[in-house]
Design an enzyme around this catalytic site. Sequence first.
Site, PDB file in Angstrom:
ATOM      1  N   HIS A  36       0.863  -1.298   0.046  1.00 49.42           N
ATOM      2  CA  HIS A  36      -0.123  -0.234   0.039  1.00 49.42           C
ATOM      3  C   HIS A  36       0.918   1.239  -0.091  1.00 49.42           C
ATOM      4  O   HIS A  36       0.730   2.172  -0.633  1.00 49.42           O
ATOM      5  CB  HIS A  36      -0.590  -0.169   1.077  1.00 49.42           C
ATOM      6  N   GLN A  46     -18.344  -5.919  -0.678  1.00 51.24           N
ATOM      7  CA  GLN A  46     -17.425  -6.708  -1.675  1.00 51.24           C
ATOM      8  C   GLN A  46     -17.142  -7.962  -0.763  1.00 51.24           C
ATOM      9  O   GLN A  46     -16.345  -8.936  -1.177  1.00 51.24           O
ATOM     10  CB  GLN A  46     -16.408  -6.162  -1.929  1.00 51.24           C
ATOM     11  N   GLU A  66      -1.048  -4.049  -8.823  1.00 57.12           N
ATOM     12  CA  GLU A  66      -1.379  -5.181  -9.897  1.00 57.12           C
ATOM     13  C   GLU A  66      -1.322  -6.560  -9.292  1.00 57.12           C
ATOM     14  O   GLU A  66      -1.816  -7.659  -9.891  1.00 57.12           O
ATOM     15  CB  GLU A  66       0.045  -5.267 -10.659  1.00 57.12           C
TER      16      GLU A  66
HETATM   17  O1  PAF Z   1      -7.955  -3.570  -3.122  1.00 59.34           O
HETATM   18  C1  PAF Z   1      -8.523  -3.211  -2.002  1.00 59.34           C
HETATM   19  O2  PAF Z   1      -8.081  -3.129  -0.821  1.00 59.34           O
HETATM   20  C2  PAF Z   1     -10.210  -2.872  -2.167  1.00 59.34           C
HETATM   21  O3  PAF Z   1     -10.638  -3.824  -2.810  1.00 59.34           O
HETATM   22  C3  PAF Z   1     -10.380  -1.596  -2.510  1.00 59.34           C
HETATM   23  C4  PAF Z   1      -9.992  -1.089  -4.092  1.00 59.34           C
HETATM   24  C5  PAF Z   1     -10.017  -0.762  -1.706  1.00 59.34           C
HETATM   25  C6  PAF Z   1     -11.886  -1.408  -2.535  1.00 59.34           C
HETATM   26  O4  PAF Z   1     -12.687  -1.541  -1.439  1.00 59.34           O
END
Ligand code: PAF
Length: 287
Positions: free
Chosen positions: A46, A70, A157
């Site tokens: 990150h 999600q 990626e």
């Molecule tokens: O990759 C993630 O951490 C999540 O899927 C995102 C893009 C922040 C969406 O909640």
Amino acid sequence: MSLNQSHQELPIVRTIAELRQQVKAWRQQGLTVGFVPTMGALHQGHLSLVEIAAEHADKVVVSIFVNPTQFAPHEDFDAYPRTEVSDAAALASTPASLIYAPNAREVYAENHSTKISVDGISEGLCAATRPHFFGGVALVVTKLLLQCLPDIAVFGEKDYQQLLVIKRMVRDLNIPVDILSGPTLRDPDGLATSSRNAYLSEAERKIAPTLHATLQETAEIIRSGAPVDRTLEEAIQRLSAAGFDPIDYLELRSGDDLTPLTTYQGPARLLVAARLGDTRLIDNIAV
Ligand code: PAF
């Protein structure tokens, strides 16, 4: 706007109004804005996306939001690590300018009823076992982009299918943002950095790098001209023997639009998802 407890006092905003006020103030100063959406539990992967954002924009907003839409009801939404204080401390030593950490009600109105579906590219691979996943990602990313209205946004990626789904969605919906990507960061033994690596037991952590090693070996064999189907089948057997169960998929796809490939033609991408104990790991490499 409130300040967090970190030594650098990186500001945290929790409402869309506060976020927009800050972004508007930057725009009035002629500054550009980059955005890195996250679900927190931040790791070096990150932080590398924040660095990329800062190379392309004057100010960087990082969102921390564990997005309920999600996750399926049986998935790890409740258990997903929530580590805002240490996340804020980690971000304080990056070029991030602002943390946006809304609660679920700020993001989703009580009777929210809009869905976003990105056909084709969000089918198969991760969607085969997580059919709700890309709908939830597409919805929250659209909402976060519209809340922040950045010039650029950066995605990893490592979540390759997610990256392509978001690029397609942004293009299709004419959302005025450039989507950039950052390469997968890996531990020295090759394991892709992921918030979910924290779930691995000591024994599983030793096995986990086999996933990346198998991708590399398989890519090498495919490049040398061996039949794709047989090579993938043998790689699945090796993963299985190493302790991965089940192996959700190991597939060769077009790197541009994820079309399944039965013969090697570049640019191709080798993608895998497999479970080690209770932890689902994903990875991918260019072939
Ligand atoms: O990759 C993630 O951490 C999540 O899927 C995102 C893009 C922040 C969406 O909640």
